[in-house]
Design an enzyme around this catalytic site. Structure first.
Site, PDB file in Angstrom:
ATOM      1  N   TYR A 166       0.840  -1.179  -0.069  1.00 19.08           N
ATOM      2  CA  TYR A 166       0.188   0.037  -0.116  1.00 19.08           C
ATOM      3  C   TYR A 166       0.940   1.491  -0.057  1.00 19.08           C
ATOM      4  CZ  TYR A 166      -3.597   3.345   1.761  1.00 19.08           C
ATOM      5  OH  TYR A 166      -4.470   4.546   1.832  1.00 19.08           O
ATOM      6  N   ASP A 261       9.306   2.839  -0.712  1.00 15.60           N
ATOM      7  CA  ASP A 261       8.045   3.560   0.220  1.00 15.60           C
ATOM      8  C   ASP A 261       8.495   3.246   1.617  1.00 15.60           C
ATOM      9  OD1 ASP A 261       6.161   4.248   1.703  1.00 15.60           O
ATOM     10  OD2 ASP A 261       4.705   3.620   0.384  1.00 15.60           O
ATOM     11  N   LYS A 289       5.094   9.107   8.862  1.00 19.34           N
ATOM     12  CA  LYS A 289       4.861   8.831  10.084  1.00 19.34           C
ATOM     13  C   LYS A 289       5.944   9.275  11.115  1.00 19.34           C
ATOM     14  CE  LYS A 289       2.302   4.678   8.637  1.00 19.34           C
ATOM     15  NZ  LYS A 289       1.087   4.935   8.921  1.00 19.34           N
TER      16      LYS A 289
END
Length: 449
Positions: A166, A261, A289
């Site tokens: 994702y 990613d 994050k």
């Protein structure tokens, strides 16, 4: 004992309205009803809705250290940790004090600040492949922008991603996606144009032959390969030996860029990210994050020649009104400045203790379980077979996980509400928290059978 298999999209374990779990969440039930009248599904990010495990999501009132407290007054040991950013735990006093100081000076200016320069210099010093970096307000913005850079640099349109990975909710990524899309059984979202989806080619994680075949079938058309170097969005799935190096080689051979990613893994598994852990350097890196310390921040960066394509230095346009705002940058700078080798050793030891304890507890109850772990990322999969990719992840028994989730919730342990998500530990977790969790799991495994 017979092992059942549940795939994403099947009916989750139901929690009856009169059950102890529901009775313990009366205020959450009321709030969820109100929320569903004004917010789609009652939540602002799908996995929060508990659809994969059934029952009512807990509405959180406060958090401190390794615990969260819901609006009904119940406190839980937290392994969600805001889905990864809180490596130092909830509401560290030093961070709160810095945020208060900065907020008094102004929360956003729409103009450059010294803080942006400081955090960019810090990121460049920690992540070896990053020479220049641009900040955004989310990981989704970072990944979609990195792909745009790759297309601008190569003059090509196609993208290779991996089933179950994702990379945010940009149109081109919602093809066999992980995270909430996997949980909800929506491999390709309605609303994504067929022409856009056609530009995304899907390979199998940990299978270099599948990547090579896509390159051969799309000669000189692939701009980039984008990958979570350690997958966290179908549960924690580490790369097989040589897989990441093989991707680097294939990209070099075919003139494509390699994009890591690291929104989840950046600063989570190593100060230099997964790329430093495995010694493989991508052309572009996406961060999020931890780089925001719990506030909304994303970033993408890489070689200077590539990042010089980004406006206003170059012609590839990307912008953001709140990008690099003082509060978010302050939280990120504080968070990554507090990372050190001792922290990572402690987190690794605690997470191993948790994984070993879960395996032992499951074995004692006769429950098939696989535990995947890298550093402080961990996922127990309810399956008897190793989990190495999307197909093996989705063979896990999601219904059994749903029962386990509620059994743990009843004992004061808050887990991701999906079999297909990573759990996270923080510096605020202790051996006592871990041992309490293992004890709770022994009872929960016995309950779920």
């Amino acid at each position: 004992m017979t092992r059942t298999t549940a795939k994403p999209g099947r009916r989750p374990h139901s929690v009856k309205a009169g059950s102890a779990s529901a009775r313990a969440a009366r205020k959450s039930v009321t709030l969820f009803a109100r929320a569903q009248a004004v917010i789609p599904g009652g939540v602002n990010s799908p996995v929060r809705a508990f659809k994969a495990v059934g029952g009512t999501p807990r509405f959180i009132a406060s958090a401190k250290g390794a615990t969260i407290t819901d609006v009904d007054g119940r406190t839980y040991i937290d392994y969600v940790m805001s889905w990864g950013p809180l490596i130092h735990g909830h509401a560290p006093p030093a961070l709160i004090a810095q945020l208060a100081r900065v907020a008094r000076l102004g929360t956003s200016f729409g103009a450059p600040t010294e803080l942006e320069v400081k955090i960019a210099e810090k990121v460049r010093s920690l992540v070896p492949s990053i020479e220049m970096v641009r900040f955004t307000s989310s990981g989704t913005e970072a990944t979609m922008s990195a792909v745009r850079v790759a297309r601008a640099a190569t003059g090509r349109d196609r993208l290779i991603k991996f089933a179950g990975c994702y990379h945010g909710h940009a149109d081109g990524f919602l093809v066999e996606a992980g995270s909430g899309a996997l949980t909800l059984g929506v491999p390709t979202s309605p609303g994504v144009a067929a022409s856009t989806a056609a530009l995304t080619l899907t390979a199998t994680f940990n299978d270099l032959d599948s990547v090579a075949a896509l390159f051969e079938a799309n000669t000189a058309q692939v701009a980039a390969v984008v990958v979570e170097p350690i997958v966290g969005n179908m549960g924690t799935v580490p790369p097989a030996a040589g897989f990441l190096k093989g991707l680097r080689t294939l990209c070099d051979q075919h003139g494509a860029l390699l994009i890591f990613d690291e929104v989840m893994t950046g600063f989570r598994v190593h100060r230099g990210g997964a790329q430093a852990l495995y010694g493989v350097w991508p052309d572009l890196t996406c961060l999020g994050k931890i780089i925001g310390g719990g506030l909304p921040v994303g970033a993408y960066g890489g070689r200077k020649d590539l990042m010089s394509l980004v406006a206003p230095a170059g012609p590839m346009y990307q912008a953001g009104t709140l990008s690099g705002n003082p509060l978010a940058v302050t939280a990120g700078l504080w968070s990554i400045s507090g990372l050190n080798a001792t922290l990572y050793r402690t987190l690794d030891r605690l997470t191993k203790r948790l994984g070993d304890g879960l395996l032992d507890a499951a074995k004692g109850a006769g429950v098939p379980l696989q535990v995947n772990r890298v550093g402080s990322m961990i996922t127990p999969f309810f399956t008897a077979y190793p989990v190495t990719d999307y197909a093996s992840a989705t063979r896990s028994d999601a219904q059994r996980f749903g029962r386990f989730h509620h059994a743990m919730l009843a004992q004061g342990v808050y887990l991701p509400a999906s079999q297909y998500e990573a759990w996270f530990l923080s510096s605020a977790h202790t051996e006592r928290h871990v041992d309490r969790t293992i004890a709770a799991a022994r009872e929960a495994f016995a309950d779920v059978g």
